[in-house]
Design a protein around this motif. Structure first.
Motif, PDB file in Angstrom:
ATOM      1  N   THR A 171      67.215  22.769   4.974  1.00 39.99           N
ATOM      2  CA  THR A 171      68.634  23.101   5.100  1.00 39.99           C
ATOM      3  C   THR A 171      69.180  22.746   6.478  1.00 39.99           C
ATOM      4  O   THR A 171      70.375  22.869   6.722  1.00 39.99           O
ATOM      5  N   GLY A 172      68.299  22.331   7.385  1.00 42.40           N
ATOM      6  CA  GLY A 172      68.738  21.982   8.733  1.00 42.40           C
ATOM      7  C   GLY A 172      68.162  22.868   9.809  1.00 42.40           C
ATOM      8  O   GLY A 172      68.222  22.541  10.995  1.00 42.40           O
ATOM      9  N   SER A 173      67.583  24.009   9.418  1.00 42.56           N
ATOM     10  CA  SER A 173      66.964  24.913  10.399  1.00 42.56           C
ATOM     11  C   SER A 173      65.552  24.412  10.703  1.00 42.56           C
ATOM     12  O   SER A 173      64.562  24.943  10.194  1.00 42.56           O
ATOM     13  N   ASP A 174      65.475  23.393  11.526  1.00 40.47           N
ATOM     14  CA  ASP A 174      64.192  22.727  11.765  1.00 40.47           C
ATOM     15  C   ASP A 174      63.589  23.021  13.133  1.00 40.47           C
ATOM     16  O   ASP A 174      62.617  22.395  13.541  1.00 40.47           O
ATOM     17  N   GLY A 175      64.176  23.970  13.856  1.00 41.82           N
ATOM     18  CA  GLY A 175      63.641  24.334  15.171  1.00 41.82           C
ATOM     19  C   GLY A 175      64.054  23.430  16.304  1.00 41.82           C
ATOM     20  O   GLY A 175      63.595  23.597  17.435  1.00 41.82           O
ATOM     21  N   SER A 176      64.937  22.471  16.043  1.00 39.60           N
ATOM     22  CA  SER A 176      65.326  21.515  17.086  1.00 39.60           C
ATOM     23  C   SER A 176      66.056  22.172  18.248  1.00 39.60           C
ATOM     24  O   SER A 176      66.037  21.659  19.375  1.00 39.60           O
ATOM     25  N   GLY A 177      66.675  23.323  17.991  1.00 42.83           N
ATOM     26  CA  GLY A 177      67.392  23.992  19.074  1.00 42.83           C
ATOM     27  C   GLY A 177      66.493  24.563  20.143  1.00 42.83           C
ATOM     28  O   GLY A 177      66.913  24.722  21.303  1.00 42.83           O
ATOM     29  N   TYR A 178      65.245  24.856  19.802  1.00 42.78           N
ATOM     30  CA  TYR A 178      64.327  25.411  20.788  1.00 42.78           C
ATOM     31  C   TYR A 178      64.081  24.434  21.934  1.00 42.78           C
ATOM     32  O   TYR A 178      64.002  24.826  23.105  1.00 42.78           O
ATOM     33  N   ALA A 179      63.941  23.165  21.599  1.00 44.53           N
ATOM     34  CA  ALA A 179      63.692  22.156  22.633  1.00 44.53           C
ATOM     35  C   ALA A 179      64.874  22.056  23.586  1.00 44.53           C
ATOM     36  O   ALA A 179      64.697  21.890  24.804  1.00 44.53           O
ATOM     37  N   ILE A 180      66.083  22.163  23.038  1.00 45.20           N
ATOM     38  CA  ILE A 180      67.275  22.111  23.895  1.00 45.20           C
ATOM     39  C   ILE A 180      67.306  23.327  24.810  1.00 45.20           C
ATOM     40  O   ILE A 180      67.557  23.205  26.023  1.00 45.20           O
ATOM     41  N   ALA A 181      67.063  24.510  24.250  1.00 41.65           N
ATOM     42  CA  ALA A 181      67.069  25.729  25.054  1.00 41.65           C
ATOM     43  C   ALA A 181      66.007  25.660  26.152  1.00 41.65           C
ATOM     44  O   ALA A 181      66.254  26.061  27.305  1.00 41.65           O
ATOM     45  N   LYS A 182      64.849  25.155  25.816  1.00 41.54           N
ATOM     46  CA  LYS A 182      63.768  25.047  26.798  1.00 41.54           C
ATOM     47  C   LYS A 182      64.119  24.058  27.900  1.00 41.54           C
ATOM     48  O   LYS A 182      63.851  24.301  29.080  1.00 41.54           O
ATOM     49  N   ALA A 183      64.756  22.955  27.522  1.00 42.81           N
ATOM     50  CA  ALA A 183      65.165  21.953  28.510  1.00 42.81           C
ATOM     51  C   ALA A 183      66.206  22.510  29.472  1.00 42.81           C
ATOM     52  O   ALA A 183      66.326  22.049  30.618  1.00 42.81           O
ATOM     53  N   LEU A 184      66.955  23.519  29.022  1.00 36.98           N
ATOM     54  CA  LEU A 184      67.978  24.138  29.861  1.00 36.98           C
ATOM     55  C   LEU A 184      67.442  25.363  30.596  1.00 36.98           C
ATOM     56  O   LEU A 184      68.211  26.135  31.169  1.00 36.98           O
ATOM     57  N   GLY A 185      66.117  25.552  30.573  1.00 39.76           N
ATOM     58  CA  GLY A 185      65.493  26.576  31.407  1.00 39.76           C
ATOM     59  C   GLY A 185      65.088  27.855  30.721  1.00 39.76           C
ATOM     60  O   GLY A 185      64.661  28.808  31.398  1.00 39.76           O
ATOM     61  N   HIS A 186      65.191  27.915  29.395  1.00 41.05           N
ATOM     62  CA  HIS A 186      64.887  29.153  28.691  1.00 41.05           C
ATOM     63  C   HIS A 186      63.473  29.186  28.131  1.00 41.05           C
ATOM     64  O   HIS A 186      62.884  28.159  27.787  1.00 41.05           O
ATOM     65  N   SER A 187      62.939  30.401  28.039  1.00 37.35           N
ATOM     66  CA  SER A 187      61.615  30.622  27.453  1.00 37.35           C
ATOM     67  C   SER A 187      61.760  30.823  25.950  1.00 37.35           C
ATOM     68  O   SER A 187      62.731  31.438  25.491  1.00 37.35           O
ATOM     69  N   ILE A 188      60.790  30.348  25.200  1.00 39.56           N
ATOM     70  CA  ILE A 188      60.811  30.469  23.748  1.00 39.56           C
ATOM     71  C   ILE A 188      59.626  31.324  23.285  1.00 39.56           C
ATOM     72  O   ILE A 188      58.472  30.993  23.575  1.00 39.56           O
ATOM     73  N   ILE A 189      59.916  32.416  22.615  1.00 41.94           N
ATOM     74  CA  ILE A 189      58.863  33.200  21.987  1.00 41.94           C
ATOM     75  C   ILE A 189      58.361  32.389  20.785  1.00 41.94           C
ATOM     76  O   ILE A 189      59.161  31.975  19.948  1.00 41.94           O
ATOM     77  N   PRO A 190      57.057  32.105  20.709  1.00 40.82           N
ATOM     78  CA  PRO A 190      56.548  31.220  19.653  1.00 40.82           C
ATOM     79  C   PRO A 190      57.046  31.622  18.265  1.00 40.82           C
ATOM     80  O   PRO A 190      56.840  32.756  17.831  1.00 40.82           O
ATOM     81  N   PRO A 191      57.698  30.708  17.570  1.00 38.41           N
ATOM     82  CA  PRO A 191      58.230  31.016  16.240  1.00 38.41           C
ATOM     83  C   PRO A 191      57.121  31.142  15.194  1.00 38.41           C
ATOM     84  O   PRO A 191      56.107  30.455  15.255  1.00 38.41           O
ATOM     85  N   LYS A 192      57.340  32.044  14.241  1.00 39.61           N
ATOM     86  CA  LYS A 192      56.448  32.165  13.099  1.00 39.61           C
ATOM     87  C   LYS A 192      57.269  32.614  11.894  1.00 39.61           C
ATOM     88  O   LYS A 192      58.340  33.199  12.045  1.00 39.61           O
ATOM     89  N   PRO A 193      56.780  32.337  10.692  1.00 43.41           N
ATOM     90  CA  PRO A 193      57.549  32.699   9.495  1.00 43.41           C
ATOM     91  C   PRO A 193      57.688  34.212   9.353  1.00 43.41           C
ATOM     92  O   PRO A 193      56.778  34.971   9.676  1.00 43.41           O
ATOM     93  N   ALA A 194      58.840  34.652   8.895  1.00 43.93           N
ATOM     94  CA  ALA A 194      59.076  36.061   8.585  1.00 43.93           C
ATOM     95  C   ALA A 194      59.810  36.142   7.258  1.00 43.93           C
ATOM     96  O   ALA A 194      60.441  35.175   6.823  1.00 43.93           O
ATOM     97  N   LEU A 195      59.735  37.299   6.635  1.00 40.30           N
ATOM     98  CA  LEU A 195      60.272  37.472   5.286  1.00 40.30           C
ATOM     99  C   LEU A 195      59.706  36.384   4.377  1.00 40.30           C
ATOM    100  O   LEU A 195      60.436  35.617   3.745  1.00 40.30           O
ATOM    101  N   ALA A 196      58.382  36.323   4.337  1.00 41.44           N
ATOM    102  CA  ALA A 196      57.697  35.300   3.548  1.00 41.44           C
ATOM    103  C   ALA A 196      56.794  35.938   2.502  1.00 41.44           C
ATOM    104  O   ALA A 196      56.262  37.036   2.704  1.00 41.44           O
ATOM    105  N   ALA A 197      56.608  35.241   1.391  1.00 42.93           N
ATOM    106  CA  ALA A 197      55.681  35.693   0.353  1.00 42.93           C
ATOM    107  C   ALA A 197      54.250  35.463   0.828  1.00 42.93           C
ATOM    108  O   ALA A 197      54.008  34.753   1.809  1.00 42.93           O
ATOM    109  N   ILE A 198      53.296  36.076   0.138  1.00 45.42           N
ATOM    110  CA  ILE A 198      51.896  35.908   0.498  1.00 45.42           C
ATOM    111  C   ILE A 198      51.118  35.296  -0.668  1.00 45.42           C
ATOM    112  O   ILE A 198      51.465  35.479  -1.833  1.00 45.42           O
ATOM    113  N   MET A 199      50.086  34.559  -0.329  1.00 45.60           N
ATOM    114  CA  MET A 199      49.143  34.046  -1.319  1.00 45.60           C
ATOM    115  C   MET A 199      47.914  34.939  -1.279  1.00 45.60           C
ATOM    116  O   MET A 199      47.543  35.430  -0.211  1.00 45.60           O
ATOM    117  N   VAL A 200      47.278  35.146  -2.428  1.00 46.33           N
ATOM    118  CA  VAL A 200      46.120  36.025  -2.470  1.00 46.33           C
ATOM    119  C   VAL A 200      44.918  35.293  -3.066  1.00 46.33           C
ATOM    120  O   VAL A 200      45.059  34.345  -3.833  1.00 46.33           O
TER     121      VAL A 200
END
Length: 409
Positions: A171-200
């Protein structure tokens, strides 16, 4: 496509829920929204199953409890106070989008069509929207920002990153904004999936996909540990390769491969009494088929049949045909259903992203960077993630509203 080198008051990067809402509330029309997809709001269109669960009518105090940490709740408090769910509802209705409120407090457009929400936001935008805009770099150049795109350079006094997280990248939410934020001096908390189904592991319930257990009580354990590390109550949905539903989605941020989940196949409002109640039913109706008793007890017909088959009982078996051990095994199979988690679905299936721009580096009242003046953030690019139920969209709208109120053209 050629883009003139023009000085804007505001450039917004990202045309999702936060970016569009910000564009609709800007204090200036000398603004540009850059969206790298061919259309805006693609993720918004799939929220709430395409019906767009905008928010929830809970009080702010109760609302905030649906976010992952105290730090997140403290960060969001000023924006929710400035623009609470009631204000959001009024905002949409005064712009021609009537709303409906379910008994559980979830708020939807009356049409139950997310397209109505997205289309209205696009119409209300005070910023020009530029689609298919691929950004190659962003730098601070003196007192303005220079945004390099494939079509040229765009300059702006204010820059807002509303690029979203990494969930549903199609849909376009590909994480590309993190690189821009980091280039402008910001720290990024490592992204991980949330509200996700589980496999068993060893999952043999593929044919039961779509069946659900309502108001289930679940306990989670780490491998080899008897003490639970998490408990939750909510609906559980069986899928083709594991489990989903509100209870699973909400808990997924805490889970990892090797953990186990144990829950009852019937609503477990009073955990300690359910086995006793079921035993009473079995002993008081010795000639009735077990599958019928289980259905009367609240078990879905397909799940009742599955349990009987797993225990190698005859389909028409009655309690009178069971010995004490078989009755205990039956009760345990229903009230202590245990699965080992094989893994958590990735970003392609996660509803939101946990992680993002560090909240300590953003002023919570204005969404302005503490690292760089005139740089703002709103929406899911921030390290904020809530449960399902309208909480994440409200956070996107409230942080966008605060950003709009504090931008200085």
């Amino acid at each position: 496509m050629d883009i003139k080198i023009t000085m804007y008051d505001v450039v917004i990067i990202g045309g999702g829920a936060a970016g569009l809402f910000l564009a609709a509330n800007l204090p200036t029309s000398n603004a540009l929204l850059l969206e790298h997809r061919e259309t805006a709001g693609k993720k918004l269109l799939i929220t709430g199953g395409g019906m767009c669960n905008l928010t929830n009518t809970q009080s702010i105090e109760a609302f905030l409890q649906h976010f992952g940490s105290r730090a997140q709740r403290n960060f969001l408090l000023p924006s929710f106070q400035a623009f609470p769910p009631s204000a959001l509802m009024q905002w949409f209705e005064t712009r021609g989008v009537p709303l409906t409120v379910r008994e559980d407090g979830k708020v939807f457009p009356a049409s139950l069509d997310a397209h109505e929400v997205r289309d209205m936001l696009v119409r209300e935008s005070k910023a020009k929207i530029q689609y298919n805009s691929k950004i190659t770099s962003v730098i601070r150049d003196g007192d303005h920002f220079s945004v390099q795109t494939e079509g040229g350079v765009i300059t702006s006094r204010n820059l807002v990153l509303a690029t979203g997280g990494m969930s549903y990248p199609i849909t376009g939410s590909d994480g590309s904004g993190y690189a821009i934020a980091k280039a402008l001096g910001h720290s990024i908390i490592p992204p991980k999936p949330a509200l996700a189904a589980i496999m068993v592991e060893a999952y043999h319930w593929t044919h039961l996909a779509g069946n659900a257990v309502r108001s289930a009580y679940a306990e989670f354990h780490h491998a080899g540990e008897k003490k639970r590390f998490l408990q939750a109550t909510g609906d559980i949905l069986f899928t083709h390769d594991g489990l989903s539903g509100p209870l699973i989605l909400t808990s997924s941020r805490e889970l990892k491969a090797g953990d186990s989940i144990t829950f009852s196949l019937v609503p477990l409002e009073h955990k300690v009494h359910v086995p006793e109640q079921l035993l009473v039913l079995l002993t008081s109706q010795p000639k009735k088929q077990i599958t019928t008793i289980l259905k009367e007890f609240g078990l879905a017909a397909s799940l009742a049949q599955q349990v009987v088959e797993e225990l190698d009982f005859e389909a028409t078996i009655t309690p009178a045909n069971l010995n004490k051990r078989q009755r205990q095994n039956l009760i345990r199979a229903i009230t202590e259903r245990r699965f080992i988690i094989k893994g958590i679905k990735g970003f392609n299936a996660a509803m939101v992203t946990s992680g993002g721009v560090c909240l300590k580096e953003v002023e919570r009242g204005s969404m302005e960077s503490k690292v760089m003046d005139h740089l703002h953030f709103c929406g899911e690019i921030l390290d904020v993630d809530g449960q399902s139920g309208g909480y994440n969209l409200q956070a996107a709208f409230s942080t966008a509203y605060c950003t709009a109120n504090h931008i200085q053209p």
